[in-house]
Scaffold this motif. Sequence first.
Motif, PDB file in Angstrom:
ATOM      1  N   ILE A   1      19.194  -3.810  -5.927  1.00 41.76           N
ATOM      2  CA  ILE A   1      18.202  -4.887  -6.069  1.00 41.76           C
ATOM      3  C   ILE A   1      17.724  -5.337  -4.696  1.00 41.76           C
ATOM      4  O   ILE A   1      16.522  -5.582  -4.484  1.00 41.76           O
ATOM      5  CB  ILE A   1      18.804  -6.065  -6.866  1.00 41.76           C
ATOM      6  CG1 ILE A   1      19.048  -5.645  -8.328  1.00 41.76           C
ATOM      7  CG2 ILE A   1      17.884  -7.284  -6.829  1.00 41.76           C
ATOM      8  CD1 ILE A   1      19.941  -6.601  -9.099  1.00 41.76           C
ATOM      9  N   ASP A   2      18.648  -5.446  -3.739  1.00 42.54           N
ATOM     10  CA  ASP A   2      18.277  -5.834  -2.371  1.00 42.54           C
ATOM     11  C   ASP A   2      17.338  -4.823  -1.722  1.00 42.54           C
ATOM     12  O   ASP A   2      16.571  -5.162  -0.809  1.00 42.54           O
ATOM     13  CB  ASP A   2      19.529  -6.001  -1.514  1.00 42.54           C
ATOM     14  CG  ASP A   2      20.353  -7.223  -1.909  1.00 42.54           C
ATOM     15  OD1 ASP A   2      19.811  -8.107  -2.609  1.00 42.54           O
ATOM     16  OD2 ASP A   2      21.544  -7.290  -1.529  1.00 42.54           O
ATOM     17  N   GLN A   3      17.386  -3.581  -2.236  1.00 40.27           N
ATOM     18  CA  GLN A   3      16.513  -2.526  -1.711  1.00 40.27           C
ATOM     19  C   GLN A   3      15.216  -2.396  -2.511  1.00 40.27           C
ATOM     20  O   GLN A   3      14.439  -1.469  -2.296  1.00 40.27           O
ATOM     21  CB  GLN A   3      17.251  -1.183  -1.714  1.00 40.27           C
ATOM     22  CG  GLN A   3      18.463  -1.164  -0.783  1.00 40.27           C
ATOM     23  CD  GLN A   3      19.346   0.054  -0.988  1.00 40.27           C
ATOM     24  OE1 GLN A   3      18.936   1.026  -1.658  1.00 40.27           O
ATOM     25  NE2 GLN A   3      20.548   0.027  -0.441  1.00 40.27           N
ATOM     26  N   GLY A   4      15.001  -3.332  -3.444  1.00 40.76           N
ATOM     27  CA  GLY A   4      13.731  -3.370  -4.155  1.00 40.76           C
ATOM     28  C   GLY A   4      13.749  -2.838  -5.578  1.00 40.76           C
ATOM     29  O   GLY A   4      12.686  -2.757  -6.212  1.00 40.76           O
TER      30      GLY A   4
ATOM     31  N   VAL B   1      27.485   2.418 -18.326  1.00 44.53           N
ATOM     32  CA  VAL B   1      26.922   3.311 -17.329  1.00 44.53           C
ATOM     33  C   VAL B   1      25.835   2.574 -16.553  1.00 44.53           C
ATOM     34  O   VAL B   1      25.106   1.746 -17.097  1.00 44.53           O
ATOM     35  CB  VAL B   1      26.340   4.599 -17.964  1.00 44.53           C
ATOM     36  CG1 VAL B   1      27.458   5.460 -18.526  1.00 44.53           C
ATOM     37  CG2 VAL B   1      25.307   4.282 -19.033  1.00 44.53           C
ATOM     38  N   LEU B   2      25.763   2.892 -15.255  1.00 37.45           N
ATOM     39  CA  LEU B   2      24.744   2.326 -14.387  1.00 37.45           C
ATOM     40  C   LEU B   2      23.794   3.449 -13.985  1.00 37.45           C
ATOM     41  O   LEU B   2      24.232   4.494 -13.486  1.00 37.45           O
ATOM     42  CB  LEU B   2      25.395   1.710 -13.152  1.00 37.45           C
ATOM     43  CG  LEU B   2      24.501   0.884 -12.224  1.00 37.45           C
ATOM     44  CD1 LEU B   2      23.892  -0.295 -12.971  1.00 37.45           C
ATOM     45  CD2 LEU B   2      25.304   0.390 -11.027  1.00 37.45           C
ATOM     46  N   LEU B   3      22.499   3.240 -14.261  1.00 36.99           N
ATOM     47  CA  LEU B   3      21.502   4.281 -14.019  1.00 36.99           C
ATOM     48  C   LEU B   3      20.458   3.782 -13.025  1.00 36.99           C
ATOM     49  O   LEU B   3      20.200   2.592 -12.935  1.00 36.99           O
ATOM     50  CB  LEU B   3      20.807   4.672 -15.333  1.00 36.99           C
ATOM     51  CG  LEU B   3      21.725   5.049 -16.506  1.00 36.99           C
ATOM     52  CD1 LEU B   3      21.707   3.919 -17.525  1.00 36.99           C
ATOM     53  CD2 LEU B   3      21.317   6.346 -17.134  1.00 36.99           C
ATOM     54  N   ARG B   4      19.883   4.693 -12.306  1.00 31.92           N
ATOM     55  CA  ARG B   4      18.804   4.317 -11.401  1.00 31.92           C
ATOM     56  C   ARG B   4      17.649   5.285 -11.545  1.00 31.92           C
ATOM     57  O   ARG B   4      17.807   6.446 -11.939  1.00 31.92           O
ATOM     58  CB  ARG B   4      19.276   4.301  -9.948  1.00 31.92           C
ATOM     59  CG  ARG B   4      19.560   5.668  -9.340  1.00 31.92           C
ATOM     60  CD  ARG B   4      19.834   5.546  -7.853  1.00 31.92           C
ATOM     61  NE  ARG B   4      20.177   6.830  -7.265  1.00 31.92           N
ATOM     62  CZ  ARG B   4      19.271   7.708  -6.801  1.00 31.92           C
ATOM     63  NH1 ARG B   4      17.981   7.408  -6.861  1.00 31.92           N
ATOM     64  NH2 ARG B   4      19.658   8.862  -6.277  1.00 31.92           N
ATOM     65  N   LYS B   5      16.498   4.771 -11.210  1.00 31.45           N
ATOM     66  CA  LYS B   5      15.305   5.617 -11.137  1.00 31.45           C
ATOM     67  C   LYS B   5      14.787   5.565  -9.703  1.00 31.45           C
ATOM     68  O   LYS B   5      14.626   4.472  -9.143  1.00 31.45           O
ATOM     69  CB  LYS B   5      14.220   5.100 -12.087  1.00 31.45           C
ATOM     70  CG  LYS B   5      12.911   5.855 -11.943  1.00 31.45           C
ATOM     71  CD  LYS B   5      11.777   5.086 -12.575  1.00 31.45           C
ATOM     72  CE  LYS B   5      10.425   5.731 -12.223  1.00 31.45           C
ATOM     73  NZ  LYS B   5       9.268   4.937 -12.639  1.00 31.45           N
TER      74      LYS B   5
ATOM     75  N   GLU C   1       6.388   1.781 -15.318  1.00 29.95           N
ATOM     76  CA  GLU C   1       5.603   0.888 -14.470  1.00 29.95           C
ATOM     77  C   GLU C   1       6.236   0.659 -13.100  1.00 29.95           C
ATOM     78  O   GLU C   1       5.537   0.473 -12.101  1.00 29.95           O
ATOM     79  CB  GLU C   1       5.432  -0.469 -15.166  1.00 29.95           C
ATOM     80  CG  GLU C   1       4.576  -0.413 -16.427  1.00 29.95           C
ATOM     81  CD  GLU C   1       4.559  -1.749 -17.158  1.00 29.95           C
ATOM     82  OE1 GLU C   1       5.341  -2.664 -16.741  1.00 29.95           O
ATOM     83  OE2 GLU C   1       3.809  -1.891 -18.142  1.00 29.95           O
ATOM     84  N   GLN C   2       7.553   0.661 -13.034  1.00 26.95           N
ATOM     85  CA  GLN C   2       8.252   0.324 -11.789  1.00 26.95           C
ATOM     86  C   GLN C   2       8.628   1.584 -11.011  1.00 26.95           C
ATOM     87  O   GLN C   2       9.042   2.592 -11.603  1.00 26.95           O
ATOM     88  CB  GLN C   2       9.524  -0.477 -12.102  1.00 26.95           C
ATOM     89  CG  GLN C   2       9.284  -1.797 -12.806  1.00 26.95           C
ATOM     90  CD  GLN C   2       8.662  -2.833 -11.890  1.00 26.95           C
ATOM     91  OE1 GLN C   2       8.812  -2.787 -10.674  1.00 26.95           O
ATOM     92  NE2 GLN C   2       7.919  -3.765 -12.487  1.00 26.95           N
ATOM     93  N   ASP C   3       8.503   1.499  -9.687  1.00 31.14           N
ATOM     94  CA  ASP C   3       8.869   2.639  -8.846  1.00 31.14           C
ATOM     95  C   ASP C   3      10.382   2.836  -8.791  1.00 31.14           C
ATOM     96  O   ASP C   3      10.878   3.962  -8.824  1.00 31.14           O
ATOM     97  CB  ASP C   3       8.340   2.438  -7.418  1.00 31.14           C
ATOM     98  CG  ASP C   3       6.823   2.477  -7.368  1.00 31.14           C
ATOM     99  OD1 ASP C   3       6.236   3.167  -8.229  1.00 31.14           O
ATOM    100  OD2 ASP C   3       6.243   1.816  -6.495  1.00 31.14           O
ATOM    101  N   LYS C   4      11.113   1.708  -8.709  1.00 31.75           N
ATOM    102  CA  LYS C   4      12.574   1.785  -8.610  1.00 31.75           C
ATOM    103  C   LYS C   4      13.187   0.817  -9.628  1.00 31.75           C
ATOM    104  O   LYS C   4      12.793  -0.347  -9.700  1.00 31.75           O
ATOM    105  CB  LYS C   4      13.034   1.439  -7.195  1.00 31.75           C
ATOM    106  CG  LYS C   4      12.607   2.445  -6.144  1.00 31.75           C
ATOM    107  CD  LYS C   4      13.315   2.211  -4.814  1.00 31.75           C
ATOM    108  CE  LYS C   4      12.885   0.924  -4.145  1.00 31.75           C
ATOM    109  NZ  LYS C   4      13.534   0.777  -2.803  1.00 31.75           N
TER     110      LYS C   4
END
Length: 544
Positions: A464-467, A540-544, A503-506
């Motif tokens: 989150i701190d990285q956007g 589970v923790l996922l990221r895009k 819609e979101q990049d990250k």
Amino acid sequence: MNNYTSPIWNFMEKHPWISVIMIIAMQSIFTMDYRSLWFSDEVRYAEVYHQMKDAGHWLVMYLNGVPYPDKPPVYFWFLSLIDAVTPADGISVFFLGSAVSAGIFLLSTVALARTLGCGRKTTLATGLVLLTNIFFIGIAHYSRMDLLFSSFIIWANICLFKGFHSKHAPKWIISAFVLMGIATLTKGPLGIVFPVLTAVCYLIWKKKLSLFRSKAVLKGFAILAVILLAWIIGAILVDGTSFIHNIFYKQIYERAVSSFHHEEPFQYYLIAFPLAWLPWSMAIFALPLKKLFSMSHWREVTALRKSSLNDGRDWAWIMFISGFVMLTCLSIKVLIYILPLFAPLAILTAKGLMGEGDNPPAINSKKLWTAVACVYLLFAVTAPFAEIFFPFDFAIKGLFFTFLIMGLGGLALLATRSSGRKTGLLIMAVTMTLWIQPLALKTLPSLDPLMSPRMTGEIMKEYIDQGSYPLAHKIYSGIFSYYAGTNIHETSDFKEIERILEEQDKVILVMQRKYFDRWKNCPEGVTIINEQFISDRPYVLLRK
């Protein structure tokens, strides 16, 4: 052994209030900042407190950025007071709040014992019964409002009893209803139901129900209504009528009639309560059961119900029985709800163990200490197997010391089981005070990877701190927000999640493993970066 314990006991009996506070302080003083906040209540209440302090939500509580109708504000005000007047900071505020709440509960129970006519010996024994109950010690080290809530209920009972047996009845009865109002604003309407039910049943038993139709009682109800209406009107002004509708319909009506969660069978408390009352539930094996099941005994009890000599005993029994029956009839059943019943049961247990006035002890202390010793030794023998068969890839620490102390306590009780009641109580108090130290400082912190969402929350915070946009699917609301350091968009709709991902990049997204496995349209580029088993299920923790 009696020669050594007598001076100690004599001092404690002379100062029962100071003695119980000193023991709870020794059980708690080294455990103010010893582990992470656990799933689910601790992390949610910490986030509620954080939002109250930082966002100024002092009247209507907020969780994860939205109104939180589950809990009223008094406990969080209490934490704020602790935060303001003590050096405690961070999560130590929550654990100090638990310890102070336990101390207030102990003093309330001791006060109830004195109010119901117990002498200093029985009053001290009442406090020691609580301080050696495993469930009570556990709750004293878990951050939630139930101990404070129960304390207000106990004080309301004290005031009602005094009101029905005192020349200054109006003052005491009105005070009882004020306390009921504070209790209700601490956790909910059971703060009214418990003491009113006890009072009505007691007056029916004593054939004095007309006392409940006095002007003082009517004034009390009016003051109670003013207290609650003041908060309700304030809540409506702050957050509108939907918040109040949620409280009255979902939080009160549905929980009582058709609970949306924690629905258990009718016999739930019949099984759970004896386990929660350990090791004192073993007193059943030391009671004169033949006398208790004889008709002549109950005919005598009924014949003497109008006697003022039995008023205190009768109030304690009715406080316990009426509360137990009421909880059993509710749709929602949660073990923590039984805490207000611990006060009268501790008094009755102490009376049975120590005797009172002309009444000899009803509990055979030699049999009791033998039974309690067996419980201690059983814990000591089985504790090593918990470590051996622990199904996770991290070690439980400190178990050797916990089972060693419990085992030595059991052996000490066996060795002194003929030395009397005072010796056994003191051995139990020393055993449990020593036992909680390695448990709280070593064993419980080692369970953080299993019980706390901290690891997942802190990883989310980094992203989150990285956007990255924080997102969660169908979780217990608010459990990651405290450690993530921000509100998290929570939804149960996969289509909404897919839209946000587009819609979101990250994006950083958390959900239970079972829901991820069922996600048929999971977009490309979404990868698992962490998996944590929290409480009873994997996330589970996922990221895009």
